[in-house]
Design a protein around this motif. Structure first.
Motif, PDB file in Angstrom:
ATOM      1  N   ILE A 141       0.859  -1.183   0.000  1.00 37.65           N
ATOM      2  CA  ILE A 141       0.000   0.000   0.000  1.00 37.65           C
ATOM      3  C   ILE A 141       0.895   1.233   0.000  1.00 37.65           C
ATOM      4  O   ILE A 141       0.934   2.045   0.923  1.00 37.65           O
ATOM      5  N   SER A 142       1.671   1.347  -1.060  1.00 39.86           N
ATOM      6  CA  SER A 142       2.598   2.452  -1.246  1.00 39.86           C
ATOM      7  C   SER A 142       2.791   2.628  -2.747  1.00 39.86           C
ATOM      8  O   SER A 142       1.976   2.156  -3.548  1.00 39.86           O
ATOM      9  N   SER A 143       3.848   3.302  -3.140  1.00 42.39           N
ATOM     10  CA  SER A 143       4.135   3.490  -4.567  1.00 42.39           C
ATOM     11  C   SER A 143       5.610   3.812  -4.735  1.00 42.39           C
ATOM     12  O   SER A 143       6.282   4.250  -3.792  1.00 42.39           O
ATOM     13  N   THR A 144       6.116   3.594  -5.940  1.00 38.87           N
ATOM     14  CA  THR A 144       7.508   3.957  -6.212  1.00 38.87           C
ATOM     15  C   THR A 144       7.710   5.464  -6.100  1.00 38.87           C
ATOM     16  O   THR A 144       8.804   5.923  -5.769  1.00 38.87           O
ATOM     17  N   LYS A 145       6.669   6.248  -6.306  1.00 42.46           N
ATOM     18  CA  LYS A 145       6.772   7.701  -6.136  1.00 42.46           C
ATOM     19  C   LYS A 145       6.985   8.049  -4.671  1.00 42.46           C
ATOM     20  O   LYS A 145       7.883   8.834  -4.327  1.00 42.46           O
ATOM     21  N   ILE A 146       6.167   7.471  -3.797  1.00 42.04           N
ATOM     22  CA  ILE A 146       6.311   7.735  -2.363  1.00 42.04           C
ATOM     23  C   ILE A 146       7.661   7.244  -1.860  1.00 42.04           C
ATOM     24  O   ILE A 146       8.291   7.876  -0.998  1.00 42.04           O
ATOM     25  N   LEU A 147       8.156   6.129  -2.432  1.00 41.69           N
ATOM     26  CA  LEU A 147       9.433   5.552  -2.023  1.00 41.69           C
ATOM     27  C   LEU A 147      10.604   6.112  -2.820  1.00 41.69           C
ATOM     28  O   LEU A 147      11.714   5.574  -2.748  1.00 41.69           O
ATOM     29  N   ARG A 148      10.344   7.180  -3.567  1.00 43.44           N
ATOM     30  CA  ARG A 148      11.404   7.884  -4.309  1.00 43.44           C
ATOM     31  C   ARG A 148      12.170   6.951  -5.242  1.00 43.44           C
ATOM     32  O   ARG A 148      13.402   6.943  -5.301  1.00 43.44           O
ATOM     33  N   GLY A 149      11.401   6.132  -5.964  1.00 44.68           N
ATOM     34  CA  GLY A 149      11.978   5.275  -6.990  1.00 44.68           C
ATOM     35  C   GLY A 149      12.308   3.870  -6.543  1.00 44.68           C
ATOM     36  O   GLY A 149      12.586   3.004  -7.384  1.00 44.68           O
ATOM     37  N   HIS A 150      12.266   3.605  -5.249  1.00 41.48           N
ATOM     38  CA  HIS A 150      12.555   2.254  -4.758  1.00 41.48           C
ATOM     39  C   HIS A 150      11.354   1.340  -4.975  1.00 41.48           C
ATOM     40  O   HIS A 150      10.216   1.788  -5.071  1.00 41.48           O
ATOM     41  N   ASP A 151      11.625   0.046  -5.044  1.00 45.22           N
ATOM     42  CA  ASP A 151      10.555  -0.942  -5.216  1.00 45.22           C
ATOM     43  C   ASP A 151       9.628  -0.951  -4.005  1.00 45.22           C
ATOM     44  O   ASP A 151      10.074  -0.841  -2.860  1.00 45.22           O
ATOM     45  N   ILE A 152       8.346  -1.116  -4.268  1.00 45.20           N
ATOM     46  CA  ILE A 152       7.452  -1.449  -3.174  1.00 45.20           C
ATOM     47  C   ILE A 152       7.561  -2.950  -2.933  1.00 45.20           C
ATOM     48  O   ILE A 152       7.891  -3.718  -3.842  1.00 45.20           O
ATOM     49  N   VAL A 153       7.303  -3.368  -1.687  1.00 46.14           N
ATOM     50  CA  VAL A 153       7.520  -4.763  -1.323  1.00 46.14           C
ATOM     51  C   VAL A 153       6.300  -5.295  -0.587  1.00 46.14           C
ATOM     52  O   VAL A 153       5.502  -4.552  -0.028  1.00 46.14           O
ATOM     53  N   SER A 154       6.185  -6.612  -0.590  1.00 45.27           N
ATOM     54  CA  SER A 154       5.085  -7.257   0.119  1.00 45.27           C
ATOM     55  C   SER A 154       5.441  -8.716   0.356  1.00 45.27           C
ATOM     56  O   SER A 154       6.573  -9.145   0.094  1.00 45.27           O
ATOM     57  N   ALA A 155       4.465  -9.466   0.842  1.00 43.82           N
ATOM     58  CA  ALA A 155       4.677 -10.897   1.048  1.00 43.82           C
ATOM     59  C   ALA A 155       4.874 -11.618  -0.278  1.00 43.82           C
ATOM     60  O   ALA A 155       5.705 -12.518  -0.399  1.00 43.82           O
ATOM     61  N   SER A 156       4.082 -11.237  -1.287  1.00 40.09           N
ATOM     62  CA  SER A 156       4.139 -11.869  -2.608  1.00 40.09           C
ATOM     63  C   SER A 156       4.035 -10.802  -3.691  1.00 40.09           C
ATOM     64  O   SER A 156       3.701  -9.645  -3.420  1.00 40.09           O
ATOM     65  N   GLU A 157       4.292 -11.195  -4.903  1.00 36.59           N
ATOM     66  CA  GLU A 157       4.221 -10.265  -6.045  1.00 36.59           C
ATOM     67  C   GLU A 157       2.781 -10.149  -6.537  1.00 36.59           C
ATOM     68  O   GLU A 157       2.454 -10.558  -7.661  1.00 36.59           O
ATOM     69  N   ILE A 158       1.934  -9.600  -5.705  1.00 35.15           N
ATOM     70  CA  ILE A 158       0.517  -9.453  -6.033  1.00 35.15           C
ATOM     71  C   ILE A 158       0.101  -8.029  -5.700  1.00 35.15           C
ATOM     72  O   ILE A 158       0.244  -7.584  -4.556  1.00 35.15           O
ATOM     73  N   ALA A 159      -0.400  -7.321  -6.680  1.00 36.07           N
ATOM     74  CA  ALA A 159      -0.812  -5.935  -6.460  1.00 36.07           C
ATOM     75  C   ALA A 159      -2.081  -5.878  -5.623  1.00 36.07           C
ATOM     76  O   ALA A 159      -2.929  -6.769  -5.686  1.00 36.07           O
ATOM     77  N   ALA A 160      -2.212  -4.827  -4.849  1.00 34.40           N
ATOM     78  CA  ALA A 160      -3.451  -4.605  -4.108  1.00 34.40           C
ATOM     79  C   ALA A 160      -4.595  -4.410  -5.094  1.00 34.40           C
ATOM     80  O   ALA A 160      -4.424  -3.720  -6.114  1.00 34.40           O
ATOM     81  N   PRO A 161      -5.763  -5.015  -4.838  1.00 30.58           N
ATOM     82  CA  PRO A 161      -6.879  -4.889  -5.778  1.00 30.58           C
ATOM     83  C   PRO A 161      -7.573  -3.534  -5.673  1.00 30.58           C
ATOM     84  O   PRO A 161      -8.760  -3.430  -5.376  1.00 30.58           O
ATOM     85  N   ARG A 162      -6.786  -2.501  -5.886  1.00 29.89           N
ATOM     86  CA  ARG A 162      -7.298  -1.137  -5.926  1.00 29.89           C
ATOM     87  C   ARG A 162      -6.778  -0.493  -7.201  1.00 29.89           C
ATOM     88  O   ARG A 162      -5.671  -0.793  -7.651  1.00 29.89           O
TER      89      ARG A 162
END
Length: 401
Positions: free
Chosen positions: A109-130
């Motif tokens: 629940i973030s973005s590469t913009k908020i993270l200043r170009g860094h990858d967003i991470v999670s448990a698995s490679e599955i995008a939030a259904p939003r």
């Protein structure tokens, strides 16, 4: 004056005593500095609210650089944040409220913009259904272990900065919930798979925080946990899943369990035939293991009374605490008729609400905020709806513009 149980003090099992059983909910304000440090705006906000609710819980504070979920949030992932965190704790405690730092990792629940170009991470490679959310990178096993340690290090910083406790944010679709959910966690290692393995991450975080408190705290220090009881996605967290996790939590030295609901008296979103209140389900399960906090459209003294009569130990107030920072004082002074139940845009500055926070509120919560110049909304519309932070699919069915 009417006798209200929520005005009674309470002592947690850790030994911390609070003046009353009203809690100011963790609120996303977006008023922090861009570098994650605490801003003068945040300090003013917390000084304004100190001394009313017995406890004030901050909005989410990210435990790692990749855990940032939105602009203007507290950083707690480095020792350089300790001086600002100390100022924030002092502001909250300045007139007697207890200061609880909510610690989290946003995960996907973030973005590469908020993270200043860094990858967003999670448990698995599955995008939030939003709509618009990016596909995250799955954390490696080593990164999972480091993330768990990050929660412990954040707790150490909270202790050093003079906070009265931490709330582990295991709700609202953020990283801890992402590991617990079969929707976002489809790993095949020890951190994913069946329900038992999906509980490993939240339980490991709790164990780490517990160990850090035992090592570093020289005075009573609260450890709370926040949970979202179900998801509407398929597959998704069911109430049975949540009850299984809570059964494990009963063996931990938690000071409280906070149930994250958009409406305190909501029933199941997944099973429309289940008419038992979710609050009642958890109260009956938990017994006297630890107190239950409940939030969601608790607005009037009668609402707070009802929440406690239904088994909650504390009533958590969010939007109403924004409209009325002196709610408890007015109840104590038998001045309930002066409590503000609507929000006037003209009062924003007086209430400490600066433009980033005001924009956030009007964009995502305008209807529930009860803006005085807007058409009136029937309060019954909120019953059994998911709030934006409860559900991914249903977020705009609730409080949007």
């Amino acid at each position: 004056m009417t006798e209200h149980n929520f005005l009674q003090p309470y002592t947690f099992q850790s030994g911390v005593t609070v003046a009353n059983r009203i809690v100011m909910a963790p609120l996303t304000q977006e008023m922090g500095n861009a570098d994650g440090t605490v801003s003068p705006s945040e300090l003013r906000w917390y000084r304004l609210h100190s001394g009313d609710a017995g406890m004030i819980i901050t909005g989410s504070s990210n435990v790692s650089e990749l855990g940032k979920g939105f602009e203007g949030e507290f950083g707690v992932w480095d020792d350089r944040f300790i001086p600002g965190l100390r100022d924030a704790a002092s502001a909250i405690k300045s007139r007697g409220s207890k200061a609880i730092l909510q610690i989290f990792d946003a995960g996907r629940i973030s973005s590469t913009k908020i993270l200043r170009g860094h990858d967003i991470v999670s448990a698995s490679e599955i995008a939030a259904p939003r709509e618009g959310y990016e596909t995250p990178r799955a954390l490696s096993g080593e990164e999972v272990l480091q993330t768990i340690k990050n929660f412990g290090e954040a707790t150490r910083r909270a202790i050093e900065a003079g906070w009265d406790g931490v709330e582990i944010h295991g709700a609202n679709t953020y990283l801890i919930q992402q590991f617990f959910s079969p929707n976002s966690n489809q790993r095949t290692d020890e951190w994913g798979g069946d329900l038992e393995r999906r509980m490993h991450f939240p339980l490991a975080v709790i164990n780490e925080v517990k160990s850090v408190i035992a090592k570093y705290a020289t005075r009573p220090f609260i450890m709370g946990y926040r949970i979202s009881p179900e998801e509407v996605e398929e597959p998704g967290i069911t109430l049975a899943d949540a009850h299984a996790l809570v059964e494990k939590l009963k063996d931990e030295p938690l000071d409280y369990l906070s149930i994250s609901l958009g409406y305190a008296w909501r029933t199941s979103l997944r099973d429309e035939n289940d008419k038992e209140l979710i609050l009642n389900k958890f109260v009956n399960q938990v017994g006297d293991a630890f107190p239950i906090f409940v939030a969601g459209q608790i607005i009037t003294p009668a609402d707070a009374d009802r929440a406690l009569n239904d088994g909650a130990t504390f009533a958590v107030m969010g939007l109403e605490s924004i409209r009325e920072p002196h709610w408890v004082k007015k109840v104590i002074n038998n001045d309930e008729d002066s409590i503000r139940y609507e929000f006037s845009l003209a009062d924003a500055e007086e209430l400490g609400i600066e433009p980033p926070f005001l924009t956030f509120l009007l964009r995502g919560f305008r209807k529930a905020l009860r803006v005085s110049t807007d058409p009136k909304i029937d309060a019954n519309v909120y019953q059994n709806m998911a709030a934006p932070y409860e559900s991914t699919k249903r977020s705009r069915e609730y409080l949007g513009n």
